[in-house]
Design a protein around this motif. Structure first.
Motif, PDB file in Angstrom:
ATOM      1  N   PHE A  78     -37.375  58.977 -27.220  1.00 35.67           N
ATOM      2  CA  PHE A  78     -36.837  60.167 -26.556  1.00 35.67           C
ATOM      3  C   PHE A  78     -37.816  61.337 -26.684  1.00 35.67           C
ATOM      4  O   PHE A  78     -38.062  62.059 -25.721  1.00 35.67           O
ATOM      5  CB  PHE A  78     -35.473  60.559 -27.131  1.00 35.67           C
ATOM      6  N   LYS A  79     -38.369  61.510 -27.881  1.00 35.77           N
ATOM      7  CA  LYS A  79     -39.306  62.614 -28.097  1.00 35.77           C
ATOM      8  C   LYS A  79     -40.530  62.454 -27.197  1.00 35.77           C
ATOM      9  O   LYS A  79     -41.014  63.426 -26.619  1.00 35.77           O
ATOM     10  CB  LYS A  79     -39.728  62.681 -29.564  1.00 35.77           C
ATOM     11  N   GLU A  80     -41.037  61.247 -27.066  1.00 33.45           N
ATOM     12  CA  GLU A  80     -42.191  60.995 -26.199  1.00 33.45           C
ATOM     13  C   GLU A  80     -41.869  61.366 -24.746  1.00 33.45           C
ATOM     14  O   GLU A  80     -42.673  61.982 -24.051  1.00 33.45           O
ATOM     15  CB  GLU A  80     -42.598  59.526 -26.301  1.00 33.45           C
ATOM     16  N   LYS A  81     -40.673  61.015 -24.308  1.00 34.67           N
ATOM     17  CA  LYS A  81     -40.232  61.344 -22.950  1.00 34.67           C
ATOM     18  C   LYS A  81     -40.111  62.863 -22.773  1.00 34.67           C
ATOM     19  O   LYS A  81     -40.544  63.420 -21.765  1.00 34.67           O
ATOM     20  CB  LYS A  81     -38.894  60.666 -22.669  1.00 34.67           C
ATOM     21  N   ALA A  82     -39.542  63.529 -23.763  1.00 35.08           N
ATOM     22  CA  ALA A  82     -39.403  64.985 -23.709  1.00 35.08           C
ATOM     23  C   ALA A  82     -40.780  65.651 -23.660  1.00 35.08           C
ATOM     24  O   ALA A  82     -41.001  66.591 -22.883  1.00 35.08           O
ATOM     25  CB  ALA A  82     -38.604  65.489 -24.908  1.00 35.08           C
ATOM     26  N   MET A  83     -41.717  65.172 -24.465  1.00 31.39           N
ATOM     27  CA  MET A  83     -43.069  65.736 -24.478  1.00 31.39           C
ATOM     28  C   MET A  83     -43.747  65.548 -23.121  1.00 31.39           C
ATOM     29  O   MET A  83     -44.461  66.434 -22.651  1.00 31.39           O
ATOM     30  CB  MET A  83     -43.914  65.098 -25.576  1.00 31.39           C
ATOM     31  N   PHE A  84     -43.508  64.417 -22.490  1.00 30.86           N
ATOM     32  CA  PHE A  84     -44.034  64.176 -21.148  1.00 30.86           C
ATOM     33  C   PHE A  84     -43.468  65.215 -20.177  1.00 30.86           C
ATOM     34  O   PHE A  84     -44.205  65.829 -19.410  1.00 30.86           O
ATOM     35  CB  PHE A  84     -43.668  62.761 -20.692  1.00 30.86           C
ATOM     36  N   ILE A  85     -42.169  65.411 -20.237  1.00 28.06           N
ATOM     37  CA  ILE A  85     -41.526  66.390 -19.351  1.00 28.06           C
ATOM     38  C   ILE A  85     -42.079  67.784 -19.606  1.00 28.06           C
ATOM     39  O   ILE A  85     -42.419  68.506 -18.659  1.00 28.06           O
ATOM     40  CB  ILE A  85     -39.997  66.346 -19.523  1.00 28.06           C
ATOM     41  N   TYR A  86     -42.186  68.178 -20.859  1.00 29.30           N
ATOM     42  CA  TYR A  86     -42.713  69.515 -21.174  1.00 29.30           C
ATOM     43  C   TYR A  86     -44.139  69.679 -20.679  1.00 29.30           C
ATOM     44  O   TYR A  86     -44.558  70.773 -20.329  1.00 29.30           O
ATOM     45  CB  TYR A  86     -42.649  69.788 -22.678  1.00 29.30           C
ATOM     46  N   HIS A  87     -44.895  68.599 -20.675  1.00 31.28           N
ATOM     47  CA  HIS A  87     -46.287  68.687 -20.226  1.00 31.28           C
ATOM     48  C   HIS A  87     -46.387  68.853 -18.708  1.00 31.28           C
ATOM     49  O   HIS A  87     -47.199  69.634 -18.233  1.00 31.28           O
ATOM     50  CB  HIS A  87     -47.083  67.450 -20.643  1.00 31.28           C
ATOM     51  N   ILE A  88     -45.580  68.131 -17.973  1.00 34.10           N
ATOM     52  CA  ILE A  88     -45.771  68.136 -16.510  1.00 34.10           C
ATOM     53  C   ILE A  88     -44.892  69.140 -15.765  1.00 34.10           C
ATOM     54  O   ILE A  88     -45.163  69.445 -14.608  1.00 34.10           O
ATOM     55  CB  ILE A  88     -45.584  66.733 -15.902  1.00 34.10           C
ATOM     56  N   ILE A  89     -43.841  69.648 -16.408  1.00 33.63           N
ATOM     57  CA  ILE A  89     -42.941  70.590 -15.752  1.00 33.63           C
ATOM     58  C   ILE A  89     -43.248  72.000 -16.239  1.00 33.63           C
ATOM     59  O   ILE A  89     -43.302  72.252 -17.430  1.00 33.63           O
ATOM     60  CB  ILE A  89     -41.458  70.253 -16.039  1.00 33.63           C
ATOM     61  N   TYR A  94     -39.426  75.774 -13.169  1.00 33.43           N
ATOM     62  CA  TYR A  94     -38.161  75.052 -13.308  1.00 33.43           C
ATOM     63  C   TYR A  94     -36.990  76.034 -13.350  1.00 33.43           C
ATOM     64  O   TYR A  94     -35.960  75.811 -12.704  1.00 33.43           O
ATOM     65  CB  TYR A  94     -38.176  74.170 -14.558  1.00 33.43           C
ATOM     66  N   SER A  95     -37.137  77.126 -14.092  1.00 32.51           N
ATOM     67  CA  SER A  95     -36.075  78.131 -14.173  1.00 32.51           C
ATOM     68  C   SER A  95     -35.744  78.700 -12.798  1.00 32.51           C
ATOM     69  O   SER A  95     -34.571  78.880 -12.458  1.00 32.51           O
ATOM     70  CB  SER A  95     -36.489  79.270 -15.119  1.00 32.51           C
ATOM     71  N   ASP A 125     -46.280  51.077 -15.654  1.00 33.27           N
ATOM     72  CA  ASP A 125     -45.319  52.161 -15.470  1.00 33.27           C
ATOM     73  C   ASP A 125     -45.004  52.755 -16.836  1.00 33.27           C
ATOM     74  O   ASP A 125     -44.574  52.049 -17.747  1.00 33.27           O
ATOM     75  CB  ASP A 125     -44.039  51.648 -14.817  1.00 33.27           C
ATOM     76  N   MET A 126     -45.218  54.057 -16.951  1.00 33.06           N
ATOM     77  CA  MET A 126     -45.019  54.730 -18.229  1.00 33.06           C
ATOM     78  C   MET A 126     -43.686  55.478 -18.288  1.00 33.06           C
ATOM     79  O   MET A 126     -42.959  55.361 -19.258  1.00 33.06           O
ATOM     80  CB  MET A 126     -46.170  55.707 -18.482  1.00 33.06           C
ATOM     81  N   PHE A 127     -43.397  56.285 -17.266  1.00 29.84           N
ATOM     82  CA  PHE A 127     -42.172  57.085 -17.235  1.00 29.84           C
ATOM     83  C   PHE A 127     -41.600  57.127 -15.830  1.00 29.84           C
ATOM     84  O   PHE A 127     -42.338  57.227 -14.857  1.00 29.84           O
ATOM     85  CB  PHE A 127     -42.443  58.539 -17.663  1.00 29.84           C
ATOM     86  N   ASN A 128     -40.284  57.086 -15.765  1.00 29.83           N
ATOM     87  CA  ASN A 128     -39.527  57.366 -14.550  1.00 29.83           C
ATOM     88  C   ASN A 128     -38.459  58.356 -14.984  1.00 29.83           C
ATOM     89  O   ASN A 128     -37.557  57.997 -15.740  1.00 29.83           O
ATOM     90  CB  ASN A 128     -38.871  56.104 -13.979  1.00 29.83           C
ATOM     91  N   ILE A 129     -38.608  59.582 -14.541  1.00 29.81           N
ATOM     92  CA  ILE A 129     -37.660  60.617 -14.952  1.00 29.81           C
ATOM     93  C   ILE A 129     -37.018  61.240 -13.720  1.00 29.81           C
ATOM     94  O   ILE A 129     -37.590  61.231 -12.637  1.00 29.81           O
ATOM     95  CB  ILE A 129     -38.334  61.709 -15.807  1.00 29.81           C
ATOM     96  N   GLY A 130     -35.840  61.775 -13.928  1.00 25.13           N
ATOM     97  CA  GLY A 130     -35.130  62.451 -12.856  1.00 25.13           C
ATOM     98  C   GLY A 130     -34.795  63.869 -13.247  1.00 25.13           C
ATOM     99  O   GLY A 130     -35.041  64.307 -14.371  1.00 25.13           O
ATOM    100  N   ILE A 131     -34.197  64.563 -12.322  1.00 29.50           N
ATOM    101  CA  ILE A 131     -33.822  65.956 -12.573  1.00 29.50           C
ATOM    102  C   ILE A 131     -32.818  66.060 -13.720  1.00 29.50           C
ATOM    103  O   ILE A 131     -32.821  67.035 -14.463  1.00 29.50           O
ATOM    104  CB  ILE A 131     -33.296  66.634 -11.282  1.00 29.50           C
ATOM    105  N   VAL A 132     -32.002  65.032 -13.915  1.00 31.08           N
ATOM    106  CA  VAL A 132     -31.038  65.040 -15.015  1.00 31.08           C
ATOM    107  C   VAL A 132     -31.784  65.004 -16.354  1.00 31.08           C
ATOM    108  O   VAL A 132     -31.442  65.736 -17.289  1.00 31.08           O
ATOM    109  CB  VAL A 132     -30.046  63.864 -14.888  1.00 31.08           C
ATOM    110  N   ASP A 133     -32.829  64.171 -16.463  1.00 31.11           N
ATOM    111  CA  ASP A 133     -33.640  64.111 -17.681  1.00 31.11           C
ATOM    112  C   ASP A 133     -34.295  65.464 -17.950  1.00 31.11           C
ATOM    113  O   ASP A 133     -34.336  65.934 -19.089  1.00 31.11           O
ATOM    114  CB  ASP A 133     -34.743  63.053 -17.555  1.00 31.11           C
ATOM    115  N   ILE A 134     -34.826  66.048 -16.898  1.00 31.31           N
ATOM    116  CA  ILE A 134     -35.517  67.338 -17.022  1.00 31.31           C
ATOM    117  C   ILE A 134     -34.543  68.416 -17.500  1.00 31.31           C
ATOM    118  O   ILE A 134     -34.838  69.170 -18.429  1.00 31.31           O
ATOM    119  CB  ILE A 134     -36.181  67.729 -15.681  1.00 31.31           C
ATOM    120  N   SER A 135     -33.368  68.468 -16.889  1.00 31.98           N
ATOM    121  CA  SER A 135     -32.388  69.497 -17.268  1.00 31.98           C
ATOM    122  C   SER A 135     -31.910  69.308 -18.708  1.00 31.98           C
ATOM    123  O   SER A 135     -31.658  70.277 -19.414  1.00 31.98           O
ATOM    124  CB  SER A 135     -31.211  69.514 -16.306  1.00 31.98           C
TER     125      SER A 135
END
Length: 138
Positions: A78-89, A94-95, A125-135
């Motif tokens: 989960f932390k790895e996924k969150a770090m990916f999101i923080y890096h690319i978003i 987003y706000s 394939d490393m990550f598939n994220i959606g707007i729900v994951d981002i939020s």
């Protein structure tokens, strides 16, 4: 979908590329440096770690929210996924997106995919994220 590819390494002719596929409606929240995701950047890493701390460690008490810690905060995947999101978003973009889109009709369609592709055509394939994951992580 918007598809972008960026070379990230070239060792004796063996190349690796970052490949992103971004839903058209999410293009405005993407960070300017998202293509450099897998390239080490100490200041970006610190920025991502600070966001994780702010949105999880500082927000949730380990005793009162034990389930949140067990399921998310202490979960390396989960932390790895969150770090990916923080890096690319981009947080500011987003706000603004959130303010302009109070309701999203089909959230499962708003996706970002990230893969690493090599010069031999092998795709991981490393990550598939959606707007729900981002939020969730913001």
């Amino acid at each position: 979908m918007i598809k972008t590819v960026q070379e990230i390494s070239n060792e004796n002719g063996y190349k690796k590329y970052n490949q992103f596929e971004i839903h058209e409606d999410l293009k405005d929240i993407i960070s300017d440096d998202y293509l450099n995701y897998s390239i080490p950047n100490p200041s970006k890493k610190k920025y991502c770690e600070d966001l994780y701390k702010k949105n999880f460690y500082d927000k949730y008490d380990a005793v009162a929210y034990k389930e949140v810690y067990d399921r998310y905060i202490n979960n390396e995947k989960f932390k790895e996924k969150a770090m990916f999101i923080y890096h690319i978003i981009d947080f500011d973009k987003y706000s603004k997106f959130v303010q302009e889109n109070e309701t999203i009709e089909n959230p499962n369609e708003l996706l970002i995919s990230y893969s690493v592709v090599d010069s031999d055509g092998v795709r991981i394939d490393m990550f598939n994220i959606g707007i729900v994951d981002i939020s969730f992580v913001f």
